[in-house]
Scaffold this active site. Structure first.
Site, PDB file in Angstrom:
ATOM      1  N   ARG A  53       0.859  -1.179   0.000  1.00 35.73           N
ATOM      2  CA  ARG A  53       0.000   0.000   0.000  1.00 35.73           C
ATOM      3  C   ARG A  53       0.900   1.235   0.000  1.00 35.73           C
ATOM      4  O   ARG A  53       2.112   1.134   0.162  1.00 35.73           O
ATOM      5  CB  ARG A  53      -0.953  -0.015   1.208  1.00 35.73           C
ATOM      6  CG  ARG A  53      -0.238  -0.460   2.477  1.00 35.73           C
ATOM      7  CD  ARG A  53      -0.714   0.197   3.684  1.00 35.73           C
ATOM      8  NE  ARG A  53      -0.524   1.611   3.623  1.00 35.73           N
ATOM      9  CZ  ARG A  53       0.668   2.198   3.742  1.00 35.73           C
ATOM     10  NH1 ARG A  53       1.780   1.503   3.914  1.00 35.73           N
ATOM     11  NH2 ARG A  53       0.759   3.521   3.675  1.00 35.73           N
ATOM     12  N   GLY A  54       0.253   2.408  -0.142  1.00 34.03           N
ATOM     13  CA  GLY A  54       1.031   3.636  -0.286  1.00 34.03           C
ATOM     14  C   GLY A  54       1.191   3.907  -1.775  1.00 34.03           C
ATOM     15  O   GLY A  54       1.572   3.007  -2.542  1.00 34.03           O
ATOM     16  N   ALA A  55       0.909   5.156  -2.174  1.00 36.94           N
ATOM     17  CA  ALA A  55       0.817   5.468  -3.604  1.00 36.94           C
ATOM     18  C   ALA A  55       2.057   5.062  -4.408  1.00 36.94           C
ATOM     19  O   ALA A  55       1.942   4.350  -5.420  1.00 36.94           O
ATOM     20  CB  ALA A  55       0.509   6.957  -3.770  1.00 36.94           C
ATOM     21  N   ARG A  90      -7.088  -0.366  -7.013  1.00 32.53           N
ATOM     22  CA  ARG A  90      -7.397   0.692  -6.032  1.00 32.53           C
ATOM     23  C   ARG A  90      -7.612   1.993  -6.809  1.00 32.53           C
ATOM     24  O   ARG A  90      -6.868   2.296  -7.733  1.00 32.53           O
ATOM     25  CB  ARG A  90      -6.279   0.844  -4.997  1.00 32.53           C
ATOM     26  CG  ARG A  90      -6.177  -0.395  -4.104  1.00 32.53           C
ATOM     27  CD  ARG A  90      -5.419  -0.143  -2.827  1.00 32.53           C
ATOM     28  NE  ARG A  90      -6.067   0.803  -1.952  1.00 32.53           N
ATOM     29  CZ  ARG A  90      -5.448   1.364  -0.910  1.00 32.53           C
ATOM     30  NH1 ARG A  90      -4.187   1.088  -0.649  1.00 32.53           N
ATOM     31  NH2 ARG A  90      -6.100   2.205  -0.123  1.00 32.53           N
ATOM     32  N   GLN A 202      -2.535   2.743  10.011  1.00 34.00           N
ATOM     33  CA  GLN A 202      -1.214   2.666   9.361  1.00 34.00           C
ATOM     34  C   GLN A 202      -0.147   3.391  10.178  1.00 34.00           C
ATOM     35  O   GLN A 202       1.027   3.040  10.125  1.00 34.00           O
ATOM     36  CB  GLN A 202      -1.268   3.277   7.947  1.00 34.00           C
ATOM     37  CG  GLN A 202      -2.057   2.467   6.938  1.00 34.00           C
ATOM     38  CD  GLN A 202      -3.480   2.973   6.805  1.00 34.00           C
ATOM     39  OE1 GLN A 202      -4.079   3.447   7.769  1.00 34.00           O
ATOM     40  NE2 GLN A 202      -4.048   2.860   5.625  1.00 34.00           N
ATOM     41  N   ASP A 243      -1.720  10.982  -2.122  1.00 30.71           N
ATOM     42  CA  ASP A 243      -2.098   9.911  -3.042  1.00 30.71           C
ATOM     43  C   ASP A 243      -2.447  10.440  -4.425  1.00 30.71           C
ATOM     44  O   ASP A 243      -2.349   9.725  -5.418  1.00 30.71           O
ATOM     45  CB  ASP A 243      -3.271   9.126  -2.464  1.00 30.71           C
ATOM     46  CG  ASP A 243      -2.831   8.411  -1.198  1.00 30.71           C
ATOM     47  OD1 ASP A 243      -2.920   9.012  -0.113  1.00 30.71           O
ATOM     48  OD2 ASP A 243      -2.329   7.273  -1.299  1.00 30.71           O
ATOM     49  N   ASN A 253      -5.225  12.770   0.363  1.00 29.06           N
ATOM     50  CA  ASN A 253      -4.368  11.904   1.185  1.00 29.06           C
ATOM     51  C   ASN A 253      -5.266  11.141   2.149  1.00 29.06           C
ATOM     52  O   ASN A 253      -6.485  11.315   2.181  1.00 29.06           O
ATOM     53  CB  ASN A 253      -3.321  12.762   1.926  1.00 29.06           C
ATOM     54  CG  ASN A 253      -2.245  11.920   2.577  1.00 29.06           C
ATOM     55  OD1 ASN A 253      -1.664  11.050   1.937  1.00 29.06           O
ATOM     56  ND2 ASN A 253      -1.981  12.135   3.853  1.00 29.06           N
ATOM     57  N   LYS A 254      -4.656  10.319   2.950  1.00 28.82           N
ATOM     58  CA  LYS A 254      -5.394   9.457   3.891  1.00 28.82           C
ATOM     59  C   LYS A 254      -6.412  10.259   4.704  1.00 28.82           C
ATOM     60  O   LYS A 254      -6.139  11.372   5.134  1.00 28.82           O
ATOM     61  CB  LYS A 254      -4.371   8.766   4.805  1.00 28.82           C
ATOM     62  CG  LYS A 254      -4.945   7.793   5.798  1.00 28.82           C
ATOM     63  CD  LYS A 254      -5.832   6.746   5.197  1.00 28.82           C
ATOM     64  CE  LYS A 254      -5.181   5.942   4.095  1.00 28.82           C
ATOM     65  NZ  LYS A 254      -6.133   5.036   3.396  1.00 28.82           N
TER      66      LYS A 254
HETATM   67  O1  MRU Z   1      -4.697   3.385   1.914  1.00 30.62           O
HETATM   68  P1  MRU Z   1      -3.217   3.425   1.947  1.00 30.62           P
HETATM   69  O2  MRU Z   1      -2.603   2.942   3.201  1.00 30.62           O
HETATM   70  O3  MRU Z   1      -2.601   2.841   0.697  1.00 30.62           O
HETATM   71  O4  MRU Z   1      -2.970   4.995   1.931  1.00 30.62           O
HETATM   72  C1  MRU Z   1      -2.062   5.634   1.223  1.00 30.62           C
HETATM   73  C2  MRU Z   1      -1.078   6.183   2.123  1.00 30.62           C
HETATM   74  O5  MRU Z   1      -0.160   5.501   2.499  1.00 30.62           O
HETATM   75  C3  MRU Z   1      -1.187   7.541   2.613  1.00 30.62           C
HETATM   76  O6  MRU Z   1      -2.279   8.233   2.195  1.00 30.62           O
HETATM   77  C4  MRU Z   1       0.091   8.268   2.447  1.00 30.62           C
HETATM   78  O7  MRU Z   1       0.111   9.350   3.269  1.00 30.62           O
HETATM   79  C5  MRU Z   1       0.416   8.625   1.007  1.00 30.62           C
HETATM   80  S1  MRU Z   1       1.403   7.432   0.210  1.00 30.62           S
HETATM   81  C6  MRU Z   1       3.022   8.067   0.346  1.00 30.62           C
END
Ligand code: MRU
Length: 362
Positions: A53-55, A90, A202, A243, A253-254
């Site tokens: 996970r993570g962009a 996703r 996370q 993201d 973002n999250k």
């Molecule tokens: O849903 P996730 O855990 O894949 O979320 C993405 C993220 O990890 C965060 O939004 C993050 O801050 C950006 S990715 C560097």
């Protein structure tokens, strides 16, 4: 990054180029589980079910998914179909579509017989570029932390971060954490407030784990505590990841990021977003148009952890049958963002500056 003192990346190709090795992040922080993905279908599952996970990491993983598909069938139909269903794994992080577009555009003109080799080379290059990008983000962010350190000699630089935009969300270094790791290496006294980041936690399970592995001082806080700490002057700077960033600088973002930006604005705390240029979506102007992933209610109603015997268990928090909504991301309007930390330096969250950034990109 080092895990248990040993250098490690979050993914790597198997030496025979017949599989992709990844960390199954669902097991962290309780176990470091390495998985071997042998097909594009397995890659799709790993992205959709958030083993990875993570962009930026999603993008690099998907690139290897295409390489695995080329091993099996390198024809046009196979390439296009795999890119299509990997893209759907996703919806929010734009790096996924970005990496798949790079792979398909580069592979289409290549002779079918050569496509597998070229695909693995290109996936390697995407992963390597992610490492270099994040190291550069770290160098530019370090300057911000150095300036704060100079203003308060003898006291730690207090950084607040949300979710995991760390080593685990990328191939190495992380985005939001890269300046922190570089500050540590430069001998700056840095302390990180880690938002737990409900509902998937996370921050609690991943950011706390990786900062601990790196020996960076950190304290876990409930998501609701950040505003209070800012009011008390205990946060010098907020650095988060992203993201997808719209052409005018709105940052997706999250979930919960927006509330931190509001609190930062009210308290005069600088709010920075670490943004690889691959996370910019020039096709979208208004951040409100970014598709927001809706995740299952169970992530809200239940919580997982280890019991006293060390067994992984999941427990229900709510009355049975409670309805729960679970939007996974939110959008912070550009006006709340002090600056974007990119691999090419600090950039204003504003249409003109972002247009120039894209024009300069190779
Ligand atoms: O849903 P996730 O855990 O894949 O979320 C993405 C993220 O990890 C965060 O939004 C993050 O801050 C950006 S990715 C560097």
């Amino acid at each position: 990054m080092k895990v248990g003192g040993q250098p490690m990346r979050t993914l790597w190709p198997a030496p025979q180029r017949d599989a992709l090795m990844v960390i199954d992040q669902r097991a962290l922080p309780h176990a470091l589980r390495i998985e071997r993905l042998e097909s594009a279908e397995a890659v799709e599952v790993a992205i959709r079910e958030m083993w990875v996970r993570g962009a930026p990491l999603i993008g690099a993983t998907a690139a290897y998914g295409i390489a695995l598909q080329m091993n099996r069938d390198a024809g046009d139909a196979s390439l296009d179909a795999a890119a299509k269903w990997l893209a759907r794994a996703r919806p929010t992080a734009v790096n996924l579509a970005w990496a798949l577009r790079r792979m398909t555009e580069a592979l289409r003109p290549v002779a079918v017989a050569d496509r597998a080799r070229v695909a693995w080379d290109l996936a390697d290059a995407i992963a390597e570029a992610d490492v270099e990008t994040n190291a550069a983000i770290g160098r530019h962010g370090l300057a911000l932390l150095q300036a704060i350190a100079q203003r308060k000699p003898g006291a730690p630089v207090q950084v607040l971060t949300h979710c995991n935009a760390g080593w685990l969300a990328t191939v190495d270094w992380g985005t939001a954490t890269a300046p922190i790791y570089q500050a540590q290496a430069a001998g700056i006294d840095v302390h990180v407030w880690v938002d737990e980041t409900r509902p998937r936690n996370q921050g609690a399970s991943l950011t706390a784990w990786e900062l601990g592995q790196a020996g960076v001082a950190h304290t876990l806080i409930a998501d609701n505590a950040g505003g209070h700490l800012m009011q008390r002057g205990e946060v010098d700077i907020v650095i988060v990841g992203c993201d997808r960033v719209s052409a005018r600088g709105d940052v997706c973002n999250k979930i919960g990021t927006y509330l931190k930006a509001l609190a930062a604005q009210d308290n005069g705390v600088p709010f920075y977003v670490a943004m690889p240029i691959s996370t910019l979506d020039p096709a979208l102007d208004d951040g409100a148009a970014i598709p927001i992933e809706e995740r299952g209610a169970r992530e809200v109603t239940h919580i997982a952890g280890v019991d006293a015997a060390g067994a992984l268990v999941e427990v229900r928090l709510t009355p049975e049958g409670t309805a729960a909504a679970n939007p996974a991301f939110d959008v912070t309007p550009a006006r709340f963002i002090t600056g974007l930390i990119t691999e090419r330096g600090l950039v204003n969250a504003e249409a003109g500056a972002l247009r120039r950034l894209i024009e300069q990109a190779p």
